[in-house]
Design an enzyme around this catalytic site. Structure first.
Site, PDB file in Angstrom:
ATOM      1  N   GLU A   1     -22.787  11.721  23.945  1.00  0.00           N
ATOM      2  CA  GLU A   1     -23.148  10.713  24.948  1.00  0.00           C
ATOM      3  C   GLU A   1     -22.447   9.448  24.508  1.00  0.00           C
ATOM      4  O   GLU A   1     -22.946   8.699  23.681  1.00  0.00           O
ATOM      5  CB  GLU A   1     -24.655  10.574  25.030  1.00  0.00           C
ATOM      6  CG  GLU A   1     -25.088   9.902  26.305  1.00  0.00           C
ATOM      7  CD  GLU A   1     -24.908   8.405  26.259  1.00  0.00           C
ATOM      8  OE1 GLU A   1     -23.759   7.935  26.477  1.00  0.00           O
ATOM      9  OE2 GLU A   1     -25.903   7.718  26.015  1.00  0.00           O
TER      10      GLU A   1
ATOM     11  N   GLU B   1     -17.261  -0.319  25.002  1.00  0.00           N
ATOM     12  CA  GLU B   1     -17.544   0.247  23.667  1.00  0.00           C
ATOM     13  C   GLU B   1     -16.366   1.063  23.131  1.00  0.00           C
ATOM     14  O   GLU B   1     -16.270   1.278  21.932  1.00  0.00           O
ATOM     15  CB  GLU B   1     -18.792   1.147  23.637  1.00  0.00           C
ATOM     16  CG  GLU B   1     -20.069   0.457  24.015  1.00  0.00           C
ATOM     17  CD  GLU B   1     -21.290   1.326  23.735  1.00  0.00           C
ATOM     18  OE1 GLU B   1     -21.303   2.046  22.726  1.00  0.00           O
ATOM     19  OE2 GLU B   1     -22.225   1.266  24.540  1.00  0.00           O
TER      20      GLU B   1
END
Lengths: 379, 379
Positions: A139, A148
């Site tokens: 994930e 990110e």
């Protein structure tokens, strides 16, 4: 002096090819450290859309796990690794860069899966596995999918550790953009203006009480505040009727074949038609979905979708990212937008994004309005 | 995944003597970066207690500045350097580690002091000045005086660049501690308990919906949340009648002679007598003051004090740091506390602090209650 917040601004050095050479200590201080808190893990573990999608993808496709070897990239508390084992995996490698690895290990033991799940504390880029794996589950999705830049690590894991016949969980991902309306545009403009009023009072006061003319800093202060209030994308859980035109796909990713170069930059030229009469276009909303389809030679028995699109009931912790237009524009059904979208990584921190969003509007009357160019930051 | 906050947790390596070898990139990401925002500078520049104290100290002691050379350590927007020049300094070196240096340079020019004030962008530890200086001025104080550990840099500047006859601005500093009452103790306990209730619901839900038993993480989660809600010192602007006993000095610093070793650890054993009848002791409040006295051979004509003590009207952006006791204790006038206080730097980030606070209570009846030991974090 006193710094009231610990804002994060990493010092990564951009290299010529657009990727970045990252200072590991800085990256840990700015990024990984947050994942070492159980409070943050709980946030993700209570996101039912996220949990249900991964749970269904594993337990409705047990043939992908039964007797197989699995790698979980960034296991956090270990939940995906544990599910993989419960679904019948022979061996699961659960890799986690932070101290959360210790909690994952406890959790594995408490659920009596220590003979199947091996928790490894380390960066996926640094660790070595004793074998290649049949499945990589992870994930890895950030706000608007790519914030990110964690997918880089999944690609690295895939290239090093996935068997040529292996399956990616999820297997596909898409980024979406749509015109939206929201009161937040006015609200942010009011906050910005309030902030500037306060500044102007401060400039007057500093001159009269302390003999220093601060007015030369008004322009840079205004730019700093504009960036903060108006140009930084906003987290929001939109509802469907805030979407005022057709949503378009900005990017499609096949997790089995995509390279890091393919995701360094997202560039797309899309169209959207306004679907509501006499409404305000306040900005654009960005979201993503991922799919669990297995691979062509070894497809999922039950395809699962995890979407973070605007929804009445099923909000996610990702929400949507909102890019505000100031001021909002009055639009009508049938007006058309052409949007040129470009997203690349921030030079200062490769996990944050810069967005250039240009749009041109063709009214249903046939008249075309001039192109407007906007700059946004996903922080 | 998505990290909702960029919490800061630097990776400094503790060395045997208790000081730390600091990764510069990490330190910049966690600490310096906040000072590069004008918004943050404005926070400090609108703190009237702070501004008035420095302004008075300079303009009421012009003899220390007239025709002299001055070094401003961490000049930020440049205000102290500008005042020093306005007070008649011949030359001012204004050193700033962040990009704020550029704004300081603009401000100096806009105030027509570019022939006197030289802004130097760099760490004080790295830069070289062409001469030694008569005065070092700096606003280096963090929460509870020593948070941020910025005074290390001032000491370094003093040892390298202050003339043997030079003067420090400020010249002295003190840390204070006093017993206090505050509703915030109950509030934080409620928040902590609410958080644990939520966690327990989450554990039940994860077991029933997703087949994973999370209960093994309840203890570490509870410890994480206790640290966050109950053991992390709180910023607060207390008013004087919240102080329920005598305040005591924990540490006195002579800025001209103190060494880094002297401030690595603050250890003190103090007494406090409760001054209110039938009240609740909810914790201890910590604050500081600094003084501008010049030096013995060259004293200030007008001594100035900057205090961050509890005050009805003159709150500062530093406020006070509150260390909560849970549960609060019912106390009476004449009860006596003996407090053993020890503060040292966090091993993970030398700019943050760990506090051990033990107290023993002697009731006015003569009865002595057993020692209680508490651990706190100044984050």
């Amino acid at each position: 002096m006193e710094n009231t917040v610990n804002a994060a601004a990493a010092a990564a050095t951009a290299t010529s090819n657009g990727s970045a050479s990252v200072d590991k200590g800085v990256d840990f201080a700015n990024y990984f450290c947050t994942y070492a808190f159980l409070y943050h893990q709980k946030d993700m573990l209570t996101d039912r859309v996220r949990m249900d999608a991964y749970y269904s993808s594993v337990f409705n496709n047990k043939q992908h796990f039964l007797g197989k070897t699995v790698l979980d990239v960034g296991t956090g508390s270990g939940i995906l690794a544990i599910w993989s084992a419960q679904a019948g995996a022979k061996k699961v490698y659960a890799v986690e860069a932070t101290k959360m690895a210790e909690h994952a290990r406890e959790l594995v033991r408490a659920n009596n899966l220590q003979d199947v799940v091996e928790v490894i504390e380390g960066s996926i880029e640094d660790i070595t596995l004793p074998e290649k794996v049949d499945v990589i589950i992870s994930e890895w999705m950030g706000y608007f999918l790519l914030r990110e830049s964690m997918f880089d690590s999944v690609i690295c894991a895939r290239d090093r550790w996935l068997k040529p016949t292996g399956v990616m969980y999820p297997s596909h991902a898409r980024m979406w953009l749509a015109p939206i309306r929201s009161d937040i545009a006015d609200q942010k403009m009011n906050e910005y203006e309030g902030c500037m009023d306060e500044w102007n009072g401060f400039v007057r006061e500093t001159k009269s009480s302390y003999g220093v003319d601060m007015s030369v800093l008004t322009k840079p202060f205004s730019e700093e505040q504009k960036k903060y209030y108006l140009q930084t994308s906003l987290w929001n859980n939109l509802v469907p009727n805030q979407v005022v035109g057709t949503a378009a796909i900005l990017k499609e990713i096949d997790c089995l074949t995509v390279t890091v170069d393919d995701i360094l930059k997202v560039e797309a030229s899309i169209s959207s038609t306004i679907s509501k009469e006499d409404t305000w276009l306040c900005g654009f909303g960005g979201w993503f979905d991922v799919h669990f389809k297995g691979r062509m030679e070894n497809p999922a028995e039950c395809e699962v979708e995890l979407t973070t699109a605007p929804s009445i009931e099923d909000g996610t912790h990702w929400g949507q990212q909102v890019f505000l237009l100031n001021p909002p524009i009055c639009v009508n059904e049938g007006d058309e937008f052409r949007v040129n979208f470009s997203m690349s990584r921030s030079e200062a921190n490769h996990r944050l994004m810069n967005v250039d969003l240009g749009y041109e509007m063709k009214l249903r009357s046939g008249k075309t309005l001039p192109t407007v160019q906007n700059k946004f930051y996903i922080e």
